[in-house]
Design a protein around this motif. Structure first.
Motif, PDB file in Angstrom:
ATOM      1  N   PHE A  36    -100.470 -12.589 -35.939  1.00 28.20           N
ATOM      2  CA  PHE A  36    -100.201 -12.046 -37.261  1.00 28.20           C
ATOM      3  C   PHE A  36    -100.241 -13.202 -38.255  1.00 28.20           C
ATOM      4  O   PHE A  36     -99.397 -14.090 -38.214  1.00 28.20           O
ATOM      5  CB  PHE A  36     -98.806 -11.418 -37.299  1.00 28.20           C
ATOM      6  CG  PHE A  36     -98.750 -10.043 -37.878  1.00 28.20           C
ATOM      7  CD1 PHE A  36     -99.412  -9.725 -39.059  1.00 28.20           C
ATOM      8  CD2 PHE A  36     -98.009  -9.062 -37.255  1.00 28.20           C
ATOM      9  CE1 PHE A  36     -99.344  -8.448 -39.584  1.00 28.20           C
ATOM     10  CE2 PHE A  36     -97.930  -7.774 -37.775  1.00 28.20           C
ATOM     11  CZ  PHE A  36     -98.608  -7.468 -38.943  1.00 28.20           C
ATOM     12  N   ASN A  37    -101.226 -13.213 -39.129  1.00 32.36           N
ATOM     13  CA  ASN A  37    -101.260 -14.178 -40.223  1.00 32.36           C
ATOM     14  C   ASN A  37    -100.622 -13.513 -41.427  1.00 32.36           C
ATOM     15  O   ASN A  37    -100.960 -12.372 -41.757  1.00 32.36           O
ATOM     16  CB  ASN A  37    -102.686 -14.601 -40.540  1.00 32.36           C
ATOM     17  CG  ASN A  37    -103.253 -15.471 -39.454  1.00 32.36           C
ATOM     18  OD1 ASN A  37    -103.851 -14.964 -38.517  1.00 32.36           O
ATOM     19  ND2 ASN A  37    -103.035 -16.761 -39.549  1.00 32.36           N
ATOM     20  N   VAL A  38     -99.694 -14.209 -42.061  1.00 33.72           N
ATOM     21  CA  VAL A  38     -98.925 -13.620 -43.162  1.00 33.72           C
ATOM     22  C   VAL A  38     -98.922 -14.562 -44.363  1.00 33.72           C
ATOM     23  O   VAL A  38     -99.088 -15.770 -44.231  1.00 33.72           O
ATOM     24  CB  VAL A  38     -97.473 -13.322 -42.727  1.00 33.72           C
ATOM     25  CG1 VAL A  38     -97.450 -12.271 -41.613  1.00 33.72           C
ATOM     26  CG2 VAL A  38     -96.743 -14.581 -42.287  1.00 33.72           C
ATOM     27  N   ASP A  39     -98.704 -13.963 -45.547  1.00 35.89           N
ATOM     28  CA  ASP A  39     -98.623 -14.759 -46.762  1.00 35.89           C
ATOM     29  C   ASP A  39     -97.907 -13.962 -47.844  1.00 35.89           C
ATOM     30  O   ASP A  39     -97.932 -12.738 -47.851  1.00 35.89           O
ATOM     31  CB  ASP A  39    -100.014 -15.151 -47.251  1.00 35.89           C
ATOM     32  CG  ASP A  39     -99.994 -16.249 -48.305  1.00 35.89           C
ATOM     33  OD1 ASP A  39     -98.979 -16.977 -48.390  1.00 35.89           O
ATOM     34  OD2 ASP A  39    -100.982 -16.382 -49.037  1.00 35.89           O
ATOM     35  N   GLY A  40     -97.259 -14.689 -48.731  1.00 33.73           N
ATOM     36  CA  GLY A  40     -96.679 -14.130 -49.942  1.00 33.73           C
ATOM     37  C   GLY A  40     -97.345 -14.806 -51.123  1.00 33.73           C
ATOM     38  O   GLY A  40     -97.748 -15.962 -51.037  1.00 33.73           O
ATOM     39  N   SER A  41     -97.492 -14.083 -52.228  1.00 33.20           N
ATOM     40  CA  SER A  41     -98.160 -14.661 -53.381  1.00 33.20           C
ATOM     41  C   SER A  41     -97.428 -14.278 -54.652  1.00 33.20           C
ATOM     42  O   SER A  41     -97.013 -13.144 -54.834  1.00 33.20           O
ATOM     43  CB  SER A  41     -99.607 -14.160 -53.453  1.00 33.20           C
ATOM     44  OG  SER A  41    -100.260 -14.718 -54.570  1.00 33.20           O
ATOM     45  N   PHE A  77     -88.218 -16.399 -50.622  1.00 31.21           N
ATOM     46  CA  PHE A  77     -87.837 -15.030 -50.288  1.00 31.21           C
ATOM     47  C   PHE A  77     -89.071 -14.206 -49.918  1.00 31.21           C
ATOM     48  O   PHE A  77     -89.050 -13.430 -48.963  1.00 31.21           O
ATOM     49  CB  PHE A  77     -87.083 -14.382 -51.452  1.00 31.21           C
ATOM     50  CG  PHE A  77     -86.526 -13.030 -51.117  1.00 31.21           C
ATOM     51  CD1 PHE A  77     -85.303 -12.916 -50.481  1.00 31.21           C
ATOM     52  CD2 PHE A  77     -87.228 -11.877 -51.422  1.00 31.21           C
ATOM     53  CE1 PHE A  77     -84.783 -11.666 -50.147  1.00 31.21           C
ATOM     54  CE2 PHE A  77     -86.720 -10.631 -51.101  1.00 31.21           C
ATOM     55  CZ  PHE A  77     -85.499 -10.523 -50.462  1.00 31.21           C
ATOM     56  N   ALA A  78     -90.168 -14.390 -50.659  1.00 38.25           N
ATOM     57  CA  ALA A  78     -91.403 -13.659 -50.363  1.00 38.25           C
ATOM     58  C   ALA A  78     -91.942 -14.023 -48.990  1.00 38.25           C
ATOM     59  O   ALA A  78     -92.324 -13.145 -48.211  1.00 38.25           O
ATOM     60  CB  ALA A  78     -92.449 -13.952 -51.435  1.00 38.25           C
ATOM     61  N   LEU A 127     -81.402 -12.435 -45.035  1.00 40.78           N
ATOM     62  CA  LEU A 127     -82.759 -12.093 -44.626  1.00 40.78           C
ATOM     63  C   LEU A 127     -83.130 -12.771 -43.309  1.00 40.78           C
ATOM     64  O   LEU A 127     -83.743 -12.158 -42.437  1.00 40.78           O
ATOM     65  CB  LEU A 127     -83.746 -12.485 -45.728  1.00 40.78           C
ATOM     66  CG  LEU A 127     -85.203 -12.086 -45.547  1.00 40.78           C
ATOM     67  CD1 LEU A 127     -85.375 -10.613 -45.243  1.00 40.78           C
ATOM     68  CD2 LEU A 127     -85.993 -12.459 -46.797  1.00 40.78           C
ATOM     69  N   VAL A 128     -82.721 -14.003 -43.124  1.00 37.64           N
ATOM     70  CA  VAL A 128     -82.959 -14.701 -41.859  1.00 37.64           C
ATOM     71  C   VAL A 128     -82.228 -13.971 -40.723  1.00 37.64           C
ATOM     72  O   VAL A 128     -82.767 -13.826 -39.624  1.00 37.64           O
ATOM     73  CB  VAL A 128     -82.531 -16.184 -41.955  1.00 37.64           C
ATOM     74  CG1 VAL A 128     -82.568 -16.860 -40.593  1.00 37.64           C
ATOM     75  CG2 VAL A 128     -83.425 -16.926 -42.936  1.00 37.64           C
ATOM     76  N   GLY A 129     -81.035 -13.465 -40.983  1.00 35.21           N
ATOM     77  CA  GLY A 129     -80.302 -12.685 -39.980  1.00 35.21           C
ATOM     78  C   GLY A 129     -81.021 -11.397 -39.609  1.00 35.21           C
ATOM     79  O   GLY A 129     -81.030 -10.995 -38.441  1.00 35.21           O
ATOM     80  N   GLN A 130     -81.634 -10.747 -40.591  1.00 39.00           N
ATOM     81  CA  GLN A 130     -82.418  -9.539 -40.304  1.00 39.00           C
ATOM     82  C   GLN A 130     -83.608  -9.872 -39.411  1.00 39.00           C
ATOM     83  O   GLN A 130     -83.935  -9.115 -38.492  1.00 39.00           O
ATOM     84  CB  GLN A 130     -82.879  -8.892 -41.604  1.00 39.00           C
ATOM     85  CG  GLN A 130     -81.750  -8.326 -42.427  1.00 39.00           C
ATOM     86  CD  GLN A 130     -82.195  -7.915 -43.824  1.00 39.00           C
ATOM     87  OE1 GLN A 130     -83.381  -7.896 -44.148  1.00 39.00           O
ATOM     88  NE2 GLN A 130     -81.233  -7.581 -44.669  1.00 39.00           N
ATOM     89  N   ILE A 131     -84.243 -11.002 -39.667  1.00 39.06           N
ATOM     90  CA  ILE A 131     -85.358 -11.441 -38.819  1.00 39.06           C
ATOM     91  C   ILE A 131     -84.854 -11.739 -37.409  1.00 39.06           C
ATOM     92  O   ILE A 131     -85.501 -11.377 -36.421  1.00 39.06           O
ATOM     93  CB  ILE A 131     -86.072 -12.660 -39.440  1.00 39.06           C
ATOM     94  CG1 ILE A 131     -86.778 -12.246 -40.733  1.00 39.06           C
ATOM     95  CG2 ILE A 131     -87.059 -13.278 -38.450  1.00 39.06           C
ATOM     96  CD1 ILE A 131     -87.301 -13.404 -41.563  1.00 39.06           C
ATOM     97  N   GLU A 132     -83.690 -12.372 -37.307  1.00 33.63           N
ATOM     98  CA  GLU A 132     -83.097 -12.654 -35.989  1.00 33.63           C
ATOM     99  C   GLU A 132     -82.921 -11.359 -35.190  1.00 33.63           C
ATOM    100  O   GLU A 132     -83.206 -11.320 -33.986  1.00 33.63           O
ATOM    101  CB  GLU A 132     -81.748 -13.354 -36.136  1.00 33.63           C
ATOM    102  CG  GLU A 132     -81.852 -14.817 -36.480  1.00 33.63           C
ATOM    103  CD  GLU A 132     -82.529 -15.608 -35.379  1.00 33.63           C
ATOM    104  OE1 GLU A 132     -81.974 -15.751 -34.282  1.00 33.63           O
ATOM    105  OE2 GLU A 132     -83.646 -16.077 -35.637  1.00 33.63           O
ATOM    106  N   ASN A 133     -82.440 -10.307 -35.822  1.00 33.47           N
ATOM    107  CA  ASN A 133     -82.258  -9.022 -35.143  1.00 33.47           C
ATOM    108  C   ASN A 133     -83.592  -8.452 -34.672  1.00 33.47           C
ATOM    109  O   ASN A 133     -83.681  -7.909 -33.570  1.00 33.47           O
ATOM    110  CB  ASN A 133     -81.540  -8.030 -36.054  1.00 33.47           C
ATOM    111  CG  ASN A 133     -80.087  -8.369 -36.232  1.00 33.47           C
ATOM    112  OD1 ASN A 133     -79.477  -9.029 -35.392  1.00 33.47           O
ATOM    113  ND2 ASN A 133     -79.514  -7.942 -37.344  1.00 33.47           N
ATOM    114  N   LEU A 134     -84.631  -8.565 -35.494  1.00 31.94           N
ATOM    115  CA  LEU A 134     -85.947  -8.066 -35.101  1.00 31.94           C
ATOM    116  C   LEU A 134     -86.544  -8.893 -33.968  1.00 31.94           C
ATOM    117  O   LEU A 134     -87.205  -8.348 -33.075  1.00 31.94           O
ATOM    118  CB  LEU A 134     -86.892  -8.059 -36.307  1.00 31.94           C
ATOM    119  CG  LEU A 134     -86.587  -7.007 -37.364  1.00 31.94           C
ATOM    120  CD1 LEU A 134     -87.344  -7.297 -38.652  1.00 31.94           C
ATOM    121  CD2 LEU A 134     -86.912  -5.615 -36.840  1.00 31.94           C
ATOM    122  N   LYS A 135     -86.321 -10.195 -33.981  1.00 30.27           N
ATOM    123  CA  LYS A 135     -86.855 -11.071 -32.936  1.00 30.27           C
ATOM    124  C   LYS A 135     -86.333 -10.668 -31.554  1.00 30.27           C
ATOM    125  O   LYS A 135     -87.049 -10.818 -30.562  1.00 30.27           O
ATOM    126  CB  LYS A 135     -86.485 -12.532 -33.215  1.00 30.27           C
ATOM    127  CG  LYS A 135     -87.288 -13.155 -34.315  1.00 30.27           C
ATOM    128  CD  LYS A 135     -86.873 -14.516 -34.799  1.00 30.27           C
ATOM    129  CE  LYS A 135     -85.963 -15.369 -34.041  1.00 30.27           C
ATOM    130  NZ  LYS A 135     -85.646 -16.652 -34.695  1.00 30.27           N
TER     131      LYS A 135
END
Length: 172
Positions: A36-41, A77-78, A127-135
């Motif tokens: 998955f390549n991702v980016d925010g702009s 944040f993005a 937001l980092v905690g939400q990512i931790e839950n998804l991981k």
């Protein structure tokens, strides 16, 4: 559980897809991994922001693309939001039980914070905690840095989306 999808570290031949910029290439993932390549702009700081990503198999075929406007915010944040979306989409996909996930971002801060959440700035720890839950829902994953020049598909998706009123997810 974290892992590594780097073709170099597994003894695989590094095969690339040439980018339109600077001759820098995007590399294929090893067999058994999806990338998955991702980016925010954003234009200015803070301003309206778009995020986007592209999921490819180990042959480079595009499996899905997504674009999403996330309102007015700042770049860290993005970039975290797009990583969260990548984990969320992968976790909800048909591929979650059959493949490992590699995420590539051009943001070294985001890679550092996802790999070591204790280093994240206090204002983004939620937001980092939400990512931790998804991981925890992905059996094996990795996140690594990629040069912006090799991330042009995700970059184009993010740039085209800052003013979107609705999200777009296309599965091929």
């Amino acid at each position: 559980m974290s892992g590594s999808c780097s073709s170099k570290s597994r003894g695989f031949l590094l095969v690339g897809i040439r980018s339109n910029r600077s001759g820098i290439t995007w590399s294929l993932s090893p067999i058994g991994w999806l990338k998955f390549n991702v980016d925010g702009s954003r234009q200015g700081q803070p301003s309206k922001v778009g995020v986007g990503g592209v999921l490819r198999d180990n042959g480079g075929s595009i499996l899905l693309k997504f674009m999403k406007g996330i309102g007015v915010t700042y770049s860290n944040f993005a970039e975290l939001t797009v990583v969260k979306e990548a984990f969320r989409i992968f976790f909800s996909s048909q591929w979650v039980s059959s493949f490992k996930l590699c995420i590539e971002s051009h943001s070294t801060n985001i890679v550092k914070w996802v790999n070591n959440p204790r280093l994240a700035l206090w204002r983004i720890r939620c937001l980092v905690g939400q990512i931790e839950n998804l991981k925890m829902n992905v059996s094996k994953w990795s996140i690594s840095h990629i040069l912006r020049e090799a991330n042009d598909v995700a970059d184009g998706l993010a740039k085209g989306d800052a003013n979107r009123d609705d999200d777009l997810l296309v599965v091929f």
